[in-house]
Design an enzyme around this catalytic site. Structure first.
Site, short mmCIF file in Angstrom:
data_model
loop_
_atom_site.label_atom_id
_atom_site.label_comp_id
_atom_site.label_asym_id
_atom_site.label_seq_id
_atom_site.Cartn_x
_atom_site.Cartn_y
_atom_site.Cartn_z
N GLY A 78 0.82 -1.20 0.00
CA GLY A 78 0.00 0.00 0.00
C GLY A 78 0.85 1.25 0.00
O GLY A 78 0.52 2.25 0.63
N ARG B 141 0.41 5.75 -1.79
CA ARG B 141 -0.22 6.99 -1.32
C ARG B 141 -0.32 6.98 0.20
O ARG B 141 -0.07 5.98 0.86
CB ARG B 141 -1.62 7.15 -1.92
CG ARG B 141 -2.61 6.06 -1.51
CD ARG B 141 -3.91 6.14 -2.29
NE ARG B 141 -4.85 5.10 -1.92
CZ ARG B 141 -5.82 5.24 -1.02
NH1 ARG B 141 -5.95 6.39 -0.38
NH2 ARG B 141 -6.65 4.25 -0.75
N VAL C 39 -2.55 -8.18 -2.57
CA VAL C 39 -1.94 -8.90 -1.45
C VAL C 39 -2.84 -10.00 -0.88
O VAL C 39 -2.36 -10.87 -0.16
CB VAL C 39 -1.52 -7.93 -0.31
CG1 VAL C 39 -0.41 -6.99 -0.79
CG2 VAL C 39 -2.71 -7.15 0.23
N SER D 270 -4.65 -0.11 13.81
CA SER D 270 -5.46 1.09 13.96
C SER D 270 -6.05 1.11 15.37
O SER D 270 -6.22 0.05 15.99
CB SER D 270 -6.60 1.09 12.94
OG SER D 270 -7.57 2.07 13.23
N TYR E 132 -13.49 -3.74 9.29
CA TYR E 132 -12.21 -3.04 9.40
C TYR E 132 -11.60 -3.22 10.80
O TYR E 132 -10.42 -3.53 10.94
CB TYR E 132 -12.42 -1.56 9.11
CG TYR E 132 -11.17 -0.72 9.09
CD1 TYR E 132 -10.31 -0.74 7.99
CD2 TYR E 132 -10.85 0.12 10.15
CE1 TYR E 132 -9.16 0.04 7.96
CE2 TYR E 132 -9.70 0.90 10.14
CZ TYR E 132 -8.87 0.85 9.04
OH TYR E 132 -7.73 1.64 9.02
N ILE F 220 -5.55 10.29 11.23
CA ILE F 220 -4.40 10.80 10.50
C ILE F 220 -4.89 11.55 9.26
O ILE F 220 -5.85 11.11 8.60
CB ILE F 220 -3.45 9.65 10.07
CG1 ILE F 220 -3.02 8.82 11.28
CG2 ILE F 220 -2.25 10.19 9.31
CD1 ILE F 220 -2.19 9.56 12.31
#
Length: 247
Positions: free
Chosen positions: A11, A14, A64, A142, A155, A188
């Site tokens: 990843g 970006r 992935v 996270s 997530y 973030i």
């Protein structure tokens, strides 16, 4: 310094991944960037790193979540760079929705990319680490994986899984000189948070003791520390980069 080391960043085209790739390159690492779709963005990151630091850098397209595709790409990276010393499992997607209405494919896709993708990368890089008798793995988790988040059961589950994966891998691989840790970012400033309505941003910032969103570079700095010799006695840990959200 990471001179002579090769780092793989998934990843990496970006956001946080690009910042991590840039930071590791700035301290001497050669960089293999894995991206899913945007070839131009990946090449832009490579060009930037090459121009600023003069290290070797190359981008590889890979899903992935695909075990065999990851195997092939890791073999390509070995052929191009000789070996791998550092693996940063950053690739991640979101498919948000309430658990009572979430589609099965949305749950599966997030788990497959965020969690199984990290397993696939560790599985196929570990042989190189074992031959080198050294290695460093950092999973980008996270705060959602630490405390859950409404509307993100898939997530949050994937990010919690990355912590368990890091701890288990740390226990299995420590005797071979291989360390595995996790970084848990909070809010973030990235493309994902940029699209949030201003009211939600303000409400989110109010939950943060430091009172502001972090920057991708804050996460990158934490990753670079964990990848360095200064962190040589640290494994199986979760480093929070969240302005104090989770204490």
């Amino acid at each position: 310094m990471l001179n002579g080391k090769t780092a793989v960043v998934t990843g990496g085209s970006r956001g946080i991944g690009a910042a991590i790739a840039d930071k590791l390159a700035s301290v001497g690492a050669d960089i293999a960037i894995i991206y899913a779709g945007n070839a131009q963005a990946a090449e832009n990151v490579c060009d930037s790193i090459r121009g600023k630091y003069g290290v070797k850098v190359k981008a590889y397209k890979c899903d992935v979540s695909d075990y065999n595709m990851v195997k092939d790409v890791v073999a390509q990276i070995k052929g191009d760079f000789g070996t791998v010393h550092i693996l940063i499992n950053n690739a991640g997607i979101t498919r948000d929705g309430l658990v009572a209405m979430m589609k099965e494919e949305d749950f599966d896709r997030v788990i497959d990319t965020n969690l199984k993708g990290a397993f696939n990368m560790i599985r196929h890089c570990s042989g190189l680490f074992l031959r080198n008798k050294e290695g460093c793995i950092v999973n980008i988790s996270s705060v959602s994986g630490l405390m859950g988040n409404a509307g993100q059961c898939n997530y949050s589950a994937s990010k919690a899984g990355l912590i368990g994966l890091a701890k288990s891998a740390a226990k299995e691989l420590a005797s071979k000189g291989i360390r595995c840790n996790a970084v848990a970012p909070g809010f973030i400033e990235t493309d994902m948070t940029e699209v949030l309505p201003e009211k939600i941003k303000e409400a989110s910032a109010a939950q943060i003791p430091l009172g502001k969103f972090g920057k991708a570079e804050d996460v990158a700095n934490a990753v670079a520390f964990l990848a360095s010799e200064d962190a040589g006695y640290i494994t199986g840990q979760v480093l929070h980069v969240d302005g104090g959200m989770v204490m």
